[in-house]
Motif scaffolding. Structure first.
Motif, mmCIF file in Angstrom:
data_model
loop_
_atom_site.group_PDB
_atom_site.id
_atom_site.type_symbol
_atom_site.label_atom_id
_atom_site.label_comp_id
_atom_site.label_asym_id
_atom_site.label_seq_id
_atom_site.Cartn_x
_atom_site.Cartn_y
_atom_site.Cartn_z
ATOM 1 N N GLN A 1 0.903 -1.088 -0.107
ATOM 2 C CA GLN A 1 0.056 0.049 -0.084
ATOM 3 C C GLN A 1 0.895 1.436 0.033
ATOM 4 O O GLN A 1 2.007 1.495 1.063
ATOM 5 C CB GLN A 1 -0.858 -0.028 1.391
ATOM 6 N N ARG A 2 0.665 2.133 -0.895
ATOM 7 C CA ARG A 2 1.498 3.342 -0.948
ATOM 8 C C ARG A 2 0.714 4.385 -0.148
ATOM 9 O O ARG A 2 -0.184 4.823 -0.320
ATOM 10 C CB ARG A 2 1.265 3.927 -2.241
ATOM 11 N N ILE A 3 1.648 4.885 0.847
ATOM 12 C CA ILE A 3 1.060 5.904 1.760
ATOM 13 C C ILE A 3 1.941 7.092 1.596
ATOM 14 O O ILE A 3 2.947 7.198 1.506
ATOM 15 C CB ILE A 3 1.506 5.273 3.183
ATOM 16 N N GLU B 1 6.291 16.324 0.682
ATOM 17 C CA GLU B 1 5.522 14.718 0.768
ATOM 18 C C GLU B 1 6.739 13.748 0.900
ATOM 19 O O GLU B 1 7.658 13.888 0.327
ATOM 20 C CB GLU B 1 4.780 14.764 -0.677
ATOM 21 N N VAL C 1 6.624 9.459 0.501
ATOM 22 C CA VAL C 1 6.019 8.490 0.139
ATOM 23 C C VAL C 1 6.793 7.234 0.931
ATOM 24 O O VAL C 1 7.741 7.002 0.495
ATOM 25 C CB VAL C 1 6.039 8.120 -1.391
ATOM 26 N N THR C 2 5.733 6.355 1.199
ATOM 27 C CA THR C 2 6.276 5.065 2.008
ATOM 28 C C THR C 2 5.416 3.881 1.481
ATOM 29 O O THR C 2 4.125 4.129 1.040
ATOM 30 C CB THR C 2 6.434 4.993 3.457
ATOM 31 N N GLU C 3 5.832 2.733 1.653
ATOM 32 C CA GLU C 3 5.051 1.476 1.289
ATOM 33 C C GLU C 3 4.989 0.695 2.643
ATOM 34 O O GLU C 3 5.876 0.230 3.345
ATOM 35 C CB GLU C 3 5.541 0.794 0.071
ATOM 36 N N ALA C 4 3.771 0.063 2.685
ATOM 37 C CA ALA C 4 3.190 -0.717 3.538
ATOM 38 C C ALA C 4 2.907 -2.195 3.430
ATOM 39 O O ALA C 4 2.066 -1.874 2.385
ATOM 40 C CB ALA C 4 2.325 -0.083 4.769
ATOM 41 N N GLU D 1 2.664 11.001 3.125
ATOM 42 C CA GLU D 1 2.496 11.689 4.332
ATOM 43 C C GLU D 1 3.291 13.165 4.105
ATOM 44 O O GLU D 1 4.457 13.173 3.395
ATOM 45 C CB GLU D 1 3.121 11.042 5.443
ATOM 46 N N ARG E 1 0.528 -5.227 2.994
ATOM 47 C CA ARG E 1 -0.750 -5.711 3.116
ATOM 48 C C ARG E 1 -0.956 -7.333 3.451
ATOM 49 O O ARG E 1 -0.129 -8.097 2.685
ATOM 50 C CB ARG E 1 -1.645 -5.181 2.213
#
Length: 456
Positions: free
Chosen positions: A226-228, A237, A239-242, A230, A244
């Motif tokens: 999931q691309r987050i 901005e 961008v991080t990835e989590a 913040e 799933r």
């Protein structure tokens, strides 16, 4: 109803959808026990010759494997699919740990591998990962499908889009193994809601008759991260990835449900069907072994009788001695086929056969009697030639008697619905008399000459 028919009905028939049927109903428990008993009987059958048991050693090992599986109460699930469709990833997601290697290159899974499901939530469920169907040629793919399906109880076929021609062909092939099929549509995180709904409906239509509509199940074994995005206090901005979690709950629940409700039944069906096929193989191999042994026994008595008749100098008396050899041969044949006859019973059987032969071949017996008389009046080489001719006729008669007796024993000491006359006539009609007589004369002449050289 036969046991296997009953087991089949539990999967295919109304019982399967009956909410009142208990997962461990008395019928199921009794069926499992009967199949397990049948497998043990097959494994321990003392009537299987050692040579046949050695030849089918691999099949006997598989029966032992199935018996162990039944006793442990396991349900084995084979996972098939195209390379990169996510077979191994799906297996790992269901297991909850990395049991199968996952990769994007061809050849990651080169042979079937086994791993038990997390027993805390799915006791007794075992997954079998397999090579990608597009890694194999058609013949190898077919062999693998049947080999793995033969020791599995159901099949999960993994796809990640509409089915290709190869995938549909493989699915049809797997359906032919008579194993229940589930179709897992993987990588569903790539689709929007409407697109996913349409694709599932399309797959259910396309696989109608192969997979039940409710067994086409959406999954996401390894969802894309999931691309987050913040924004910090400075307005920048980040961008991080989590990662799933896998979305396989529906498939897991379906497998667990099948395992709890019908696992033992499916295992019993498949074990029983495999044991039935092995039993057929054993019957064929034992029959073949017995035929080969019987042929050797008949040949041994052909030689003994042919030479004895050729060497006996007393007219007609040689025929009486030959009858004793025929009776002894029938006794030996009865032991080969596991239906022992006494000497008296074998004598009566020989008499029955000879009576039918005499009716069919009176001219031949007349020639044999004349040859017997001529032998006592001949001298020198003519004696040897005449003796060989008479011995050849005795040899031929022994073949006929042996084959007819063998037919009687194969039928369980019975001539069949058409009686002895028809059975003996059929034997006479299937044998090449001239070929047998030629072989007999050559063999007897060789032995007579060898005997003459020994005496000189």
């Amino acid at each position: 109803m036969k046991l296997i028919d009953r087991l089949r009905s539990l999967w295919h028939g109304a019982d399967r959808d009956d909410p009142a049927r208990s997962p461990s109903s008395p019928d199921d428990v009794q069926a499992d026990a009967r199949v397990a008993s049948s497998l043990r009987t097959l494994l321990d059958d003392p009537g299987v010759p050692d040579a046949v048991r050695a030849e089918l050693a691999h099949e006997f090992e598989r029966v032992e494997h199935m018996l162990d599986k039944l006793e442990r109460g396991e349900l084995h699930v084979a996972v098939f699919g195209r390379v990169s469709a996510g077979k191994s990833a799906l297996g790992n997601a269901l297991l909850g740990h990395q049991a199968f290697r996952v990769g994007v290159l061809h050849g990651t899974t080169t042979q079937a591998a086994h791993a038990p499901l997390d027993e805390a939530s799915a006791p007794g469920l075992v997954l079998i990962d397999t090579p990608g169907i597009n890694e194999l040629d058609g013949e190898t793919r077919e062999r693998l499908a049947f080999d793995v399906a033969e020791v599995s109880d159901l099949v999960v076929f993994v796809a990640d889009a509409d089915l290709t021609r190869d995938e549909l062909d493989a699915l049809t092939l797997l359906a032919g193994t008579q194993r229940p099929l589930l179709l897992a549509l993987n990588k569903t995180d790539r689709y929007g809601d409407d697109e996913l709904r349409d694709l599932l409906e399309h797959l259910r239509t396309k696989t109608a008759g192969l997979v039940r509509a409710e067994d086409v199940i959406p999954v996401a074994a390894l969802p894309a991260p999931q691309r987050i995005v913040e924004t910090d206090t400075d307005g920048h901005e980040h961008v991080t990835e989590a990662s799933r979690p896998p979305q396989v709950a529906a498939l897991r629940e379906r497998l667990v449900s099948i395992a709890e409700r019908e696992g033992k039944t499916l295992s019993a069906i498949n074990a029983g069907l495999f044991a039935g096929r092995l039993s057929d193989q054993l019957t064929a191999r034992i029959a073949e072994t017995r035929r080969a042994l019987a042929a050797r026994v008949i040949r041994q008595y052909c030689i003994a009788k042919g030479v004895a008749v050729a060497l006996n100098p007393i007219p007609v008396a040689d025929l009486l001695a030959a009858a004793g050899l025929d009776a002894a041969m029938v006794v030996q044949l009865s032991r080969v086929y596991g239906l022992p006859l006494t000497r008296r019973e074998s004598g009566r059987l020989v008499a029955t056969i000879c009576a039918q032969l005499a009716a069919l071949m009176g001219a031949i017996w007349g020639v044999q009697l004349v040859s017997s008389a001529l032998k006592g009046l001949s001298a020198g080489l003519s004696t040897v030639v005449t003796a060989a001719a008479q011995g050849a006729l005795a040899w031929y008669a022994t073949v006929l008697i042996g084959r007819a007796a063998e037919q009687y024993l194969v039928n369980g000491k019975n001539w069949g619905e058409h009686g002895a006359k028809r059975a003996v006539a059929d034997i006479v009609g299937t044998l090449d008399r001239d070929s047998i007589l030629r072989e007999a004369r050559e063999e007897i002449l060789k032995r007579l000459k060898q005997r003459g050289k020994t005496r000189s």
